[in-house]
Structures are given as C-alpha cells and as structure tokens.
Design an enzyme around this catalytic site. Structure first.
Site, PDB file in Angstrom:
ATOM      1  N   PRO A 155      -0.209  -0.403   4.194  1.00 52.27           N
ATOM      2  CA  PRO A 155      -0.257  -1.784   4.654  1.00 52.27           C
ATOM      3  C   PRO A 155      -0.674  -2.797   3.590  1.00 52.27           C
ATOM      4  CG  PRO A 155      -2.032  -0.490   5.606  1.00 52.27           C
ATOM      5  CD  PRO A 155      -1.092   0.475   4.962  1.00 52.27           C
ATOM      6  N   ASN A 156      -0.005  -3.916   3.637  1.00 48.74           N
ATOM      7  CA  ASN A 156      -0.257  -5.091   2.788  1.00 48.74           C
ATOM      8  C   ASN A 156       0.227  -4.929   1.346  1.00 48.74           C
ATOM      9  OD1 ASN A 156      -1.637  -6.681   4.846  1.00 48.74           O
ATOM     10  ND2 ASN A 156      -3.259  -5.165   4.686  1.00 48.74           N
TER      11      ASN A 156
ATOM     12  N   ARG B 236      -0.663 -11.250  -3.045  1.00 48.27           N
ATOM     13  CA  ARG B 236      -1.907 -10.925  -2.361  1.00 48.27           C
ATOM     14  C   ARG B 236      -3.046 -10.770  -3.371  1.00 48.27           C
ATOM     15  NH1 ARG B 236      -3.302  -4.782  -0.505  1.00 48.27           N
ATOM     16  NH2 ARG B 236      -5.151  -5.306   0.695  1.00 48.27           N
TER      17      ARG B 236
ATOM     18  N   TYR C  92      -5.297  -7.338  -7.368  1.00 45.57           N
ATOM     19  CA  TYR C  92      -4.147  -6.429  -7.365  1.00 45.57           C
ATOM     20  C   TYR C  92      -3.063  -6.763  -8.396  1.00 45.57           C
ATOM     21  CZ  TYR C  92      -6.304  -4.947  -2.982  1.00 45.57           C
ATOM     22  OH  TYR C  92      -7.196  -4.485  -2.048  1.00 45.57           O
TER      23      TYR C  92
ATOM     24  N   ASN D 100      -0.524   5.456  -1.854  1.00 48.98           N
ATOM     25  CA  ASN D 100      -1.585   4.457  -1.713  1.00 48.98           C
ATOM     26  C   ASN D 100      -1.619   4.051  -0.240  1.00 48.98           C
ATOM     27  OD1 ASN D 100      -3.291   2.286  -1.645  1.00 48.98           O
ATOM     28  ND2 ASN D 100      -2.435   1.270  -3.457  1.00 48.98           N
TER      29      ASN D 100
ATOM     30  N   ALA E 152      -5.726   0.147   3.332  1.00 47.66           N
ATOM     31  CA  ALA E 152      -6.971   0.230   4.111  1.00 47.66           C
ATOM     32  C   ALA E 152      -7.026   1.464   5.015  1.00 47.66           C
ATOM     33  CB  ALA E 152      -7.148  -1.040   4.941  1.00 47.66           C
TER      34      ALA E 152
ATOM     35  N   GLU F  38      -3.603  10.586  -4.277  1.00 49.13           N
ATOM     36  CA  GLU F  38      -4.019   9.299  -3.716  1.00 49.13           C
ATOM     37  C   GLU F  38      -4.223   8.303  -4.856  1.00 49.13           C
ATOM     38  OE1 GLU F  38      -7.703   9.766  -1.536  1.00 49.13           O
ATOM     39  OE2 GLU F  38      -8.064   7.614  -1.555  1.00 49.13           O
TER      40      GLU F  38
ATOM     41  N   HIS G 200      -5.182   4.179  -5.895  1.00 54.37           N
ATOM     42  CA  HIS G 200      -5.616   2.822  -5.560  1.00 54.37           C
ATOM     43  C   HIS G 200      -5.523   1.953  -6.793  1.00 54.37           C
ATOM     44  CE1 HIS G 200      -6.871   4.204  -1.710  1.00 54.37           C
ATOM     45  NE2 HIS G 200      -7.473   5.218  -2.303  1.00 54.37           N
TER      46      HIS G 200
ATOM     47  N   ARG H 285     -16.212  -2.083  -5.054  1.00 49.38           N
ATOM     48  CA  ARG H 285     -15.967  -3.109  -4.040  1.00 49.38           C
ATOM     49  C   ARG H 285     -16.845  -2.886  -2.801  1.00 49.38           C
ATOM     50  NH1 ARG H 285      -9.769  -3.685  -3.196  1.00 49.38           N
ATOM     51  NH2 ARG H 285     -10.465  -5.646  -2.237  1.00 49.38           N
TER      52      ARG H 285
HETATM   53  C1  DQA Z   1      -6.187  -0.389  -2.106  1.00 43.40           C
HETATM   54  C2  DQA Z   1      -7.673  -0.456  -1.792  1.00 43.40           C
HETATM   55  C3  DQA Z   1      -7.908  -0.543  -0.300  1.00 43.40           C
HETATM   56  O1  DQA Z   1      -9.297  -0.623  -0.027  1.00 43.40           O
HETATM   57  C4  DQA Z   1      -7.249  -1.790   0.260  1.00 43.40           C
HETATM   58  O2  DQA Z   1      -7.424  -1.853   1.650  1.00 43.40           O
HETATM   59  C5  DQA Z   1      -5.822  -1.902  -0.115  1.00 43.40           C
HETATM   60  C6  DQA Z   1      -5.418  -1.535  -1.465  1.00 43.40           C
HETATM   61  C7  DQA Z   1      -5.904  -0.428  -3.620  1.00 43.40           C
HETATM   62  O3  DQA Z   1      -4.792  -0.135  -3.998  1.00 43.40           O
HETATM   63  O4  DQA Z   1      -6.787  -0.797  -4.397  1.00 43.40           O
HETATM   64  O5  DQA Z   1      -4.996  -2.348   0.653  1.00 43.40           O
HETATM   65  O6  DQA Z   1      -5.668   0.846  -1.607  1.00 43.40           O
END
Ligand code: DQA
Length: 148
Positions: A10-11, A18, A23, A75, A78, A99, A101, A108
């Site tokens: 998501p996102n 964003r 990011y 990835n 959240a 995984e 990020h 954070r």
């Molecule tokens: C993320 C870190 C997560 O905490 C966050 O909710 C994201 C992006 C990252 O790529 O740093 O959406 O996975």
C-alpha cells in the site's frame, strides 16, 4: 530462466509524490523499469505487481508459488507491522521472500520497529532506498549461482 516477483504494498504506487524526503523523488514505474532491466541483464525475468489491498497481495504470494517463482522481493508497506494474514501467506509457501523497506524503519516511529514479516522472510533490507530492491535481486542471483 529464473523468475522473480517484485511485490509492493500500500501507498507505494505514490512513490515520487509521497513524502519525498523519506521515500525519494523517483516513481514506482522508475523502480519497476530498473528492476526488469537489471533482471534481463542476468537472464532473470522480473515481474512487478503493486496493490493497496491486502487480499490482492496474498493472492499474488500464493500465485508466486503456483507459477514456480524462484523468489519474491517484497515491500509490504505498513502491512509489515501488523498483517498476520500476509505473514501466514508467506509462511505457507515455499518461495523465499526478501523483505525490503526504502526507509530505515528503525529510525522512525516505534510502530515501524516491529515486522511480523521478518520471522518468515529469508532476509530484510531497510534504509537503502531503491538500492535495497537491487541488493535483494543480487541475493537471489547469487543463490541461483550457488554463491549464497
Ligand atoms: C516502508 C516503511 C513502512 O513503515 C511504511 O508504512 C511504508 C513504506 C518503506 O519502504 O520504508 O509504506 O515499507
């Protein structure tokens, strides 16, 4: 030919727009193009998928196993921090997951410090921006060559 799935949660479709301070300014399309290109250089077919929906991501994890993917670069956004359903999906397939990020989640907010995905993943890369995805691909590449 090895087949790797790059999955973004998501996102992450909003990359570039964003929170660019966290990011970066590059888009998901930029990332996907780069990963497909890097894969091609090493005879690895990289397939990309992004969804904002938990169930769609779970379906893709199941499909990855059923279609004989060799690895998944994931990835989960959240969902990383609380999706037991995604965790269980990973635990239930034989396909290894790395995984990734983009940000350093450990620098954070407290809620980002825990990953329910990490215990069922092959490894975790955080805080290296888009490079993290490339390093995950490199890890799968070396594994395929028996250099792990
Ligand atoms: C993320 C870190 C997560 O905490 C966050 O909710 C994201 C992006 C990252 O790529 O740093 O959406 O996975």
């Amino acid at each position: 030919m090895k087949k790797i799935l790059m999955l973004n949660g998501p996102n992450l479709n909003r990359l570039g727009k964003r929170e660019p301070g966290i990011y970066g300014v590059s888009s998901l399309e930029d990332l996907e193009k780069r990963m497909v290109h890097l894969g091609m250089e090493s005879q690895i077919e990289v397939t990309c998928f992004q969804s904002n929906h938990e169930g769609d991501l779970i379906d893709k994890l199941h499909d990855a196993e059923d279609t004989g993917m060799d690895g998944i670069i994931f990835n989960p956004g959240a969902f990383t921090h609380y999706s037991y359903a995604i965790r269980d999906a990973i635990a239930g397939i034989n396909c290894p997951v790395i995984e990734v990020h983009i940000s350093n989640v450990y620098q954070r907010e407290e809620f980002r410090h825990n990953s329910v995905i990490a215990p069922v993943s092959k490894g975790q890369i955080a805080g290296l921006g888009f490079l993290g995805y490339e390093l995950a691909l490199e890890a799968f590449k070396r594994e395929a060559k028996g250099e792990e």
